[in-house]
Design a protein around this motif. Sequence first.
Motif, PDB file in Angstrom:
ATOM      1  N   HIS A 169      -8.592   9.769   9.725  1.00 24.71           N
ATOM      2  CA  HIS A 169      -8.127  10.132  11.063  1.00 24.71           C
ATOM      3  C   HIS A 169      -6.726  10.720  11.051  1.00 24.71           C
ATOM      4  O   HIS A 169      -6.345  11.453  11.981  1.00 24.71           O
ATOM      5  CB  HIS A 169      -8.159   8.907  11.974  1.00 24.71           C
ATOM      6  CG  HIS A 169      -7.203   7.840  11.545  1.00 24.71           C
ATOM      7  ND1 HIS A 169      -5.902   7.800  11.967  1.00 24.71           N
ATOM      8  CD2 HIS A 169      -7.361   6.779  10.714  1.00 24.71           C
ATOM      9  CE1 HIS A 169      -5.292   6.771  11.415  1.00 24.71           C
ATOM     10  NE2 HIS A 169      -6.150   6.120  10.652  1.00 24.71           N
ATOM     11  N   GLY A 170      -5.950  10.406  10.031  1.00 27.01           N
ATOM     12  CA  GLY A 170      -4.571  10.885   9.981  1.00 27.01           C
ATOM     13  C   GLY A 170      -4.392  12.193   9.236  1.00 27.01           C
ATOM     14  O   GLY A 170      -3.252  12.615   9.008  1.00 27.01           O
ATOM     15  N   ALA A 171      -5.480  12.841   8.887  1.00 25.63           N
ATOM     16  CA  ALA A 171      -5.392  14.109   8.152  1.00 25.63           C
ATOM     17  C   ALA A 171      -4.785  15.202   9.033  1.00 25.63           C
ATOM     18  O   ALA A 171      -4.903  15.181  10.261  1.00 25.63           O
ATOM     19  CB  ALA A 171      -6.772  14.537   7.669  1.00 25.63           C
ATOM     20  N   GLU A 172      -4.157  16.159   8.390  1.00 27.66           N
ATOM     21  CA  GLU A 172      -3.512  17.252   9.113  1.00 27.66           C
ATOM     22  C   GLU A 172      -4.453  18.428   9.339  1.00 27.66           C
ATOM     23  O   GLU A 172      -4.182  19.288  10.185  1.00 27.66           O
ATOM     24  CB  GLU A 172      -2.282  17.719   8.328  1.00 27.66           C
ATOM     25  CG  GLU A 172      -1.236  16.627   8.133  1.00 27.66           C
ATOM     26  CD  GLU A 172      -0.137  17.044   7.178  1.00 27.66           C
ATOM     27  OE1 GLU A 172      -0.255  18.148   6.589  1.00 27.66           O
ATOM     28  OE2 GLU A 172       0.831  16.281   7.015  1.00 27.66           O
ATOM     29  N   SER A 173      -5.541  18.488   8.567  1.00 26.87           N
ATOM     30  CA  SER A 173      -6.475  19.606   8.644  1.00 26.87           C
ATOM     31  C   SER A 173      -7.803  19.171   8.045  1.00 26.87           C
ATOM     32  O   SER A 173      -7.904  18.080   7.467  1.00 26.87           O
ATOM     33  CB  SER A 173      -5.925  20.806   7.862  1.00 26.87           C
ATOM     34  OG  SER A 173      -5.833  20.462   6.472  1.00 26.87           O
ATOM     35  N   VAL A 174      -8.799  20.022   8.161  1.00 26.91           N
ATOM     36  CA  VAL A 174     -10.084  19.730   7.521  1.00 26.91           C
ATOM     37  C   VAL A 174      -9.912  19.621   6.014  1.00 26.91           C
ATOM     38  O   VAL A 174     -10.421  18.692   5.374  1.00 26.91           O
ATOM     39  CB  VAL A 174     -11.127  20.811   7.869  1.00 26.91           C
ATOM     40  CG1 VAL A 174     -12.337  20.706   6.933  1.00 26.91           C
ATOM     41  CG2 VAL A 174     -11.587  20.667   9.313  1.00 26.91           C
ATOM     42  N   GLU A 175      -9.194  20.574   5.438  1.00 27.42           N
ATOM     43  CA  GLU A 175      -8.995  20.545   3.980  1.00 27.42           C
ATOM     44  C   GLU A 175      -8.327  19.239   3.550  1.00 27.42           C
ATOM     45  O   GLU A 175      -8.697  18.643   2.532  1.00 27.42           O
ATOM     46  CB  GLU A 175      -8.170  21.749   3.534  1.00 27.42           C
ATOM     47  CG  GLU A 175      -8.959  23.048   3.500  1.00 27.42           C
ATOM     48  CD  GLU A 175      -8.275  24.114   2.661  1.00 27.42           C
ATOM     49  OE1 GLU A 175      -7.849  23.796   1.522  1.00 27.42           O
ATOM     50  OE2 GLU A 175      -8.170  25.267   3.132  1.00 27.42           O
ATOM     51  N   HIS A 176      -7.363  18.797   4.326  1.00 34.91           N
ATOM     52  CA  HIS A 176      -6.673  17.547   4.018  1.00 34.91           C
ATOM     53  C   HIS A 176      -7.626  16.364   4.155  1.00 34.91           C
ATOM     54  O   HIS A 176      -7.634  15.452   3.314  1.00 34.91           O
ATOM     55  CB  HIS A 176      -5.467  17.383   4.946  1.00 34.91           C
ATOM     56  CG  HIS A 176      -4.579  16.241   4.599  1.00 34.91           C
ATOM     57  ND1 HIS A 176      -3.809  15.564   5.522  1.00 34.91           N
ATOM     58  CD2 HIS A 176      -4.347  15.613   3.407  1.00 34.91           C
ATOM     59  CE1 HIS A 176      -3.136  14.607   4.932  1.00 34.91           C
ATOM     60  NE2 HIS A 176      -3.442  14.608   3.644  1.00 34.91           N
TER      61      HIS A 176
END
Length: 422
Positions: A169-176
């Motif tokens: 949930h804390g990712a900055e982007s899809v790739e992340h």
Amino acid sequence: MTVITSVAARQVLDSKARPMVEVELTTASGATGRAAAPTGSSVGMYEAKILRDGDAARYGGMSVYSAVRNVTDTIASAIVGRPFESQADFDAALLTLDGSADKGVLGGNAIYPTSVAFLRAQAAETGRPVYQHIARGDLSTLPVPCFNVMNGGHNEVLQAFNEFLIVPHGAESVEHAVEIGVSVFQRLPAVIERRTKKVAAVGGSYGFVAPYSDPAAVLSLISEAVDAAGYTEEVAFALDCASSEMFDATTDTYELDGHRVDSEQMVDHLRSLTEEFDLLFIEDPLDENDWAGFSLAVRELSRTLVFGDDLIVTNKQRLQRAISERAVDGFVLKPNQVGTVTESLETFDLAEEAGLLALPSGRSGGVIDDIVMDLSLGLQVPFQKNGAPRTGERIEKLNFLIRAERELGNATLSDVARIARY
């Protein structure tokens, strides 16, 4: 108007090497659409009926040649040359042709791929991706992928719950988000082997086999892998209990940590898990007929979201009952469960009107080009189930999101924090 000029169907294999029906439609404009019918390992009793031949000499009775013939003979003769104004118009013709409540005449595995093939053919006629063809507005967000990392359930008697998931949930982007999911997954074998002194085995849904009967011990193990990967603040958890698989109707009890428990005890145990771990959602905490148990779960599990999969089977009527009884916070969107694109979208619309969430998910016997990805993006859901990052049909779901992120440009990853209850 879309006019179908040809229909082809064939038996192909799903991701578990089981036969399934694939359909290909061609329109008068030259556009084509192709789709296949996946099947889950956990199949709810209220899902659209899957027709199999039952010939033990061919794939152990699992072949689908009769369903293929239903497409090439019965369905094709009814749709070729006939103009269709919309997806709803086309799907209504399929439902009328079958005429049964469970799609048992033609087979859900004949009707479903035909419906999806038409959706893709219409999108091809417009020259747009399917997710844009079905979008109801601006595509401003991308769903957070949820990763199934440990398995119990169907094939493993030690752990009753079917899937343990992580949610970046804390990712900055899809790739992340994808990098977080893969990194944690790759850390798990070392944690499992250090704790158990045994080799980490592959589970039935391609996560790792849960080595403990206690769900809290399994979540603790996953949490250790999350910490080791350096993502403690970015990851939450989720459960798919698939409780219908472990329910004994004669005693009205469930398997849990080596014991049999009733609905109240199951909900009480799940509440203790939500107090110890940040669980975004719990799927199918009770049996598919335990409406009172689901309502109890919604009342008692205040720190998580309760989703119905086998309970709802993407069926509008069953969702309406769940709304009336306050039995779910959302439902798992699996379009092949109900059998047509239109019925799936109607169920989604009902959920949205009621303020409930939809959680799109592939099936364990999945396909590479699963339509649930287009539904996830086009319908702008906050998160989706992508499976374990191990096999091709699951990796392709992640690659789909990575490509979509670049194609859309300004779309951002959905903010799960606004709906999380932990």
